[in-house]
Design a protein around this motif. Structure first.
Motif, PDB file in Angstrom:
ATOM      1  N   ILE A 144     -13.268   1.790  -0.609  1.00 52.56           N
ATOM      2  CA  ILE A 144     -12.068   2.424  -1.154  1.00 52.56           C
ATOM      3  C   ILE A 144     -11.917   2.120  -2.639  1.00 52.56           C
ATOM      4  O   ILE A 144     -11.542   2.985  -3.431  1.00 52.56           O
ATOM      5  CB  ILE A 144     -10.817   1.957  -0.383  1.00 52.56           C
ATOM      6  N   GLN A 191       0.825  -1.194   0.000  1.00 53.99           N
ATOM      7  CA  GLN A 191       0.000   0.000   0.000  1.00 53.99           C
ATOM      8  C   GLN A 191       0.868   1.256   0.000  1.00 53.99           C
ATOM      9  O   GLN A 191       0.790   2.096   0.888  1.00 53.99           O
ATOM     10  CB  GLN A 191      -0.956  -0.026   1.190  1.00 53.99           C
ATOM     11  N   LYS A 222      -3.491   7.625  -8.162  1.00 55.72           N
ATOM     12  CA  LYS A 222      -4.429   6.761  -8.882  1.00 55.72           C
ATOM     13  C   LYS A 222      -3.726   5.700  -9.725  1.00 55.72           C
ATOM     14  O   LYS A 222      -4.208   4.569  -9.844  1.00 55.72           O
ATOM     15  CB  LYS A 222      -5.346   7.614  -9.757  1.00 55.72           C
ATOM     16  N   PRO A 282     -11.435   5.704  -4.432  1.00 46.99           N
ATOM     17  CA  PRO A 282     -10.134   5.822  -3.753  1.00 46.99           C
ATOM     18  C   PRO A 282      -9.930   7.165  -3.060  1.00 46.99           C
ATOM     19  O   PRO A 282      -9.235   7.243  -2.043  1.00 46.99           O
ATOM     20  CB  PRO A 282      -9.130   5.635  -4.897  1.00 46.99           C
ATOM     21  N   VAL A 308      -4.178   9.776  -2.614  1.00 40.92           N
ATOM     22  CA  VAL A 308      -4.018   8.515  -3.328  1.00 40.92           C
ATOM     23  C   VAL A 308      -3.484   8.779  -4.731  1.00 40.92           C
ATOM     24  O   VAL A 308      -4.039   9.587  -5.477  1.00 40.92           O
ATOM     25  CB  VAL A 308      -5.362   7.763  -3.423  1.00 40.92           C
ATOM     26  N   PHE A 363      -2.500   3.092  -7.355  1.00 44.28           N
ATOM     27  CA  PHE A 363      -3.642   2.383  -6.775  1.00 44.28           C
ATOM     28  C   PHE A 363      -4.206   1.371  -7.763  1.00 44.28           C
ATOM     29  O   PHE A 363      -4.562   0.249  -7.388  1.00 44.28           O
ATOM     30  CB  PHE A 363      -4.730   3.371  -6.361  1.00 44.28           C
TER      31      PHE A 363
END
Length: 254
Positions: A241, A161, A179, A245, A177, A182
Motif C-alpha cells: 500500500i 486510517q 493522497k 496507495p 485514497v 495518506f
C-alpha cells in the motif's frame, strides 16, 4: 465489561497492531442494510510483544488478563468525551459493538468493531466518522503518554486510517485514497513502520464485500470476484500500500 478494563485492552491493541492481521468485512443485505466488521487479529504477534517486554512488565496483572466479551462501543467512551459528542455520533457509537477475545497465556488476541447500517446513507456516514470517534475515545488518551523505549507507537494504525473518500449509494460502493491525508498518515506512523520492517513484521490487509445480488462491475484489477459474482475480495499488505496507495481504490457496482 466495565470501562476500567478498556485501557488494558486498548494498550495491548496499540502495542501489537504493527503486526496485526486487519480485515474489513462488509455484508450487504437485500433490504439495503449492511453489516460492517473491522477485525484486528494479533494472535501471531503476542510472542513479538512478549519479547519486547521485560520480565517485570510481563509479571504485571495486565498481562494475566483473559477476556471474551462484547460491549456497546458508546459505553467504552469516557463520560467526558460523551458530553461533547454530536447526536449523530452518539447514535453511531450506540449502534456499534466492541468485541474482545484475549488470553495472552494462549497467545490469543482478537478485537472486532462491528456496526449495522440501515441504509447506504448511514453506511457512508459511519465509514467517514468511525475513525474520528475512535480517535476521541480512550484509544487516543492512552497514546498521550510517552512511548516506552523499544515499544511501537501504533495508535494511528488503528484509528487514523481516515484517508479514504467514500461514496455509498444503494447500488455502488466506492472509496478512493486521499493522497494528502495518506501522506500525513505515513508521516505519523513512519517510526512504527520502520521498526516493524526491521523486525521482519508484516501487516496483512484484507477487504471482503458480500452482496445479496450479483456484482455488475469491479474497477480494481487486484480484487477477486467470486464465481457467483456475489463476493469481492482484495488482499494486500501495508508495504504494498505504501508503494502504491491506489491499490486500495475500490469501486463496486451491484
Amino acid at each position: 465489561m466495565r470501562k476500567i478494563y478498556l485501557p488494558v485492552i486498548l494498550f495491548l491493541v496499540l502495542s501489537c497492531s504493527a503486526c496485526v492481521d486487519i480485515e474489513e468485512r462488509y455484508s450487504f443485505k437485500a433490504d439495503g442494510s449492511c453489516k460492517v466488521v473491522y477485525g484486528f487479529d494479533m494472535s501471531r504477534a503476542i510472542s513479538v510483544l512478549m519479547n519486547l517486554m521485560t520480565d517485570s512488565v510481563r509479571a504485571t496483572p495486565e498481562f494475566a488478563v483473559a477476556k471474551d466479551t462484547s460491549l456497546n462501543f458508546y459505553s467504552a467512551i469516557p463520560d467526558s468525551i460523551q458530553l461533547g459528542m454530536k447526536k449523530e455520533d452518539i447514535d453511531l457509537a450506540k449502534t456499534s459493538e466492541l468485541s474482545v477475545k484475549m488470553d495472552l497465556s494462549k497467545k490469543l488476541m482478537k478485537v472486532n468493531i462491528s456496526h449495522v447500517a440501515k441504509n447506504a446513507a448511514e453506511l457512508e456516514y459511519y465509514l467517514k466518522n468511525i475513525s474520528k470517534i475512535s480517535q476521541n475515545s480512550q484509544l487516543s488518551s492512552i497514546t498521550k503518554n510517552k512511548a516506552k523505549k523499544g515499544s511501537i507507537e501504533t495508535q494511528p494504525l488503528i484509528t487514523g486510517q481516515d484517508y479514504y473518500i467514500y461514496e455509498v449509494t444503494p447500488n455502488r460502493f466506492r472509496r478512493v485514497v486521499d493522497k494528502i491525508k495518506f501522506n500525513e498518515f505515513l508521516k505519523k506512523t513512519q517510526s512504527t513502520l520502520v521498526m516493524a520492517k526491521a523486525m521482519l513484521i508484516d501487516m496483512p490487509y484484507k477487504v471482503v464485500l458480500n452482496f445479496a445480488k450479483p456484482v455488475k462491475k469491479v474497477n480494481n484489477p487486484k480484487a477477486i470476484l467470486s464465481a457467483d459474482r456475489k463476493s469481492v475480495t482484495l488482499v494486500t499488505d501495508m508495504d504494498e500500500i505504501i508503494k502504491n496507495p491506489a491499490i486500495m481504490n475500490l469501486q463496486v457496482d451491484f
